[in-house]
Design an enzyme around this catalytic site. Structure first.
Site, PDB file in Angstrom:
ATOM      1  N   ASP A 116       0.847  -1.190   0.000  1.00 35.40           N
ATOM      2  CA  ASP A 116       0.000   0.000   0.000  1.00 35.40           C
ATOM      3  C   ASP A 116       0.887   1.247   0.000  1.00 35.40           C
ATOM      4  OD1 ASP A 116      -2.970   0.986   0.675  1.00 35.40           O
ATOM      5  OD2 ASP A 116      -1.547   2.231   1.769  1.00 35.40           O
ATOM      6  N   ASN A 120      -2.569  13.250  -3.395  1.00 36.47           N
ATOM      7  CA  ASN A 120      -3.713  13.808  -4.127  1.00 36.47           C
ATOM      8  C   ASN A 120      -4.050  15.216  -3.645  1.00 36.47           C
ATOM      9  OD1 ASN A 120      -4.345  11.729  -5.958  1.00 36.47           O
ATOM     10  ND2 ASN A 120      -5.468  10.575  -4.407  1.00 36.47           N
ATOM     11  N   HIS A 176      -5.232  15.086  -8.381  1.00 37.37           N
ATOM     12  CA  HIS A 176      -5.510  13.683  -8.728  1.00 37.37           C
ATOM     13  C   HIS A 176      -4.771  13.238  -9.989  1.00 37.37           C
ATOM     14  CE1 HIS A 176      -8.546  12.805  -5.681  1.00 37.37           C
ATOM     15  NE2 HIS A 176      -8.958  14.065  -5.817  1.00 37.37           N
ATOM     16  N   ASP A 191      -2.681   9.838 -10.051  1.00 38.07           N
ATOM     17  CA  ASP A 191      -2.771   8.777 -11.060  1.00 38.07           C
ATOM     18  C   ASP A 191      -1.397   8.451 -11.627  1.00 38.07           C
ATOM     19  OD1 ASP A 191      -5.475   8.739 -10.660  1.00 38.07           O
ATOM     20  OD2 ASP A 191      -5.982   9.832 -12.499  1.00 38.07           O
ATOM     21  N   GLU A 239      -4.964   2.319  -3.773  1.00 36.10           N
ATOM     22  CA  GLU A 239      -3.505   2.402  -3.873  1.00 36.10           C
ATOM     23  C   GLU A 239      -2.834   1.132  -3.385  1.00 36.10           C
ATOM     24  OE1 GLU A 239      -4.692   4.696  -0.079  1.00 36.10           O
ATOM     25  OE2 GLU A 239      -5.461   4.401  -2.097  1.00 36.10           O
TER      26      GLU A 239
END
Length: 398
Positions: free
Chosen positions: A260, A268, A273, A277, A303
């Site tokens: 993770d 973010n 965002h 990404d 994630e």
């Protein structure tokens, strides 16, 4: 009941013109994509060639020049089919396999323009070889698994080869009527019927090849995460089920790594965002590049990434996990106004599965180990290798 050979031959332009028109319309604007346009052009050449043969047959004194043009077009059509197959599989096509037969058909027809028997015998050998080359190209092992489309095309090409071989054998056997298109000899009738069937089968096979490829690509896309380019959760769980079944039979260990990205929400919130990404995609490829050939990794959700390590014991899983953690720690993501750096927390779980081992249960234990790494300070590896029944009840860390 007498059979009119000209009527049978008329079916070639009718059928081939219809198929060629449909294929060229479908391939409009995609001339170099998948060979469909080249195959359609080849079928169109057949649609033009046979009317030339028919006119020559119906003319009282014959028009040998039409036979020369028709034979040349036939050779060109089979060469176009060969080019289409090479284009479909993304490889170059040797010029001698495409241009030489066309030249040979033209020259041979001119040399024997007034001698139909040797002209038919020579053309039969030449066209049979071209049909064989088409079948051979489509059956190559490096094309992948032999699917129905390829098999159907090869059968059609084989029928075309037999069509021309039997005409040559008829001439050699003394049945010179085969060279006279007006004569309803059984070889004449049978060869044209077989040729028409071969044309339809091979064209249907080529179309089916495209359909099968599209279906495979759609199936592959359905198993990939579109953002990161690695397998999605569905593909992960299916692979884990297969690996567990094999491990049970072989009594071999299986390791899972749940990974993770630490404080991903902060990425973010700070960079947006779009940056998040980009970080997800970069981390996915970084993790993928750090695994061995037999390992499998995918995006489990959000994630989180899950790596499956077949035949790996606890110690080996720990080594791989630490290697992956260090790779991500060194990863730098260029961004404005500053580079983005992230870390991952990794939970590892290893066991030799038995018949009662469930895929989701193993994932849950690896997930618990990952949250243990979060609680211990993040950017670290934690292992939970006890029995599944002893690994319940862990609480999540933020």
């Amino acid at each position: 009941m007498p059979i009119d050979v000209s009527t049978i031959m008329l079916m070639f332009p009718v059928v081939s013109l219809s198929m060629a028109a449909a294929m060229l319309v479908v391939s409009w604007g995609r001339w170099r994509d998948d060979g469909l346009a080249q195959w359609g052009a080849g079928v169109m050449m057949i649609a033009v060639a046979f009317p030339l043969f028919i006119v020559n047959t119906l003319a009282s004194s014959g028009l040998p020049a039409l036979m020369v043009a028709g034979n040349t077009l036939l050779a060109a059509s089979y060469s176009a089919s060969l080019v289409a197959i090479c284009r479909f599989f993304g490889r170059p096509c040797s010029p001698w396999k495409t241009l030489l037969p066309v030249a040979a058909a033209a020259v041979g027809s001119v040399v024997y323009i007034d001698r139909p028997e040797p002209r038919v015998a020579l053309g039969g050998i030449l066209f049979a070889i071209q049909g064989f080359l088409v079948a051979r190209e489509v059956l190559r092992r490096d094309n992948g698994v032999l699917e129905r489309g390829r098999l159907l095309l090869a059968i059609g090409a084989g029928m075309v080869s037999l069509l021309y071989l039997q005409r040559t054998l008829g001439i050699v056997g003394g049945w010179n009527e085969v060279a006279q298109l007006k004569t309803a000899h059984f070889i004449q009738v049978g060869s044209h019927a077989m040729g028409l069937a071969g044309l339809v089968l091979s064209t249907m096979g080529f179309i089916l090849m495209g359909r099968e490829r599209a279906d495979a690509e759609h199936q592959q896309q359905a198993l990939l995460d579109p953002l990161t380019g690695v397998p999605n959760r569905r593909a992960l769980m299916a692979e884990l089920e297969r690996t567990l079944a094999q491990a049970v039979r072989e009594r071999r260990p299986v390791a899972l790594l749940m990974m993770d990205i630490d404080r991903f929400k902060r990425v973010n919130d700070t960079y947006g965002h779009v940056a998040g990404d980009a970080v997800l995609a970069a981390v996915a490829q970084c993790l993928k590049g750090g695994l061995r050939g037999q390992d499998f990794i995918g995006r489990y959700g959000g994630e989180e990434f899950l790596a499956l390590l077949p035949g790996t014991d606890a110690a080996g899983a720990g080594v791989v996990a630490e290697h992956l953690r260090a790779r991500v720690e060194r990863l730098t993501m260029p961004w404005e106004p500053e580079d983005i750096r992230v870390t991952v927390s990794i939970g590892a779980h290893t066991r030799v599965p038995d018949e009662g081992t469930g895929a989701q249960a193993m994932v849950d234990v690896a997930d618990q180990a990952m949250y243990a790494a979060k609680r211990a300070g993040r950017n670290r590896v934690e292992r939970l290798d006890a029995a599944l029944s002893e690994c319940a009840g862990a609480t999540a860390a933020s």
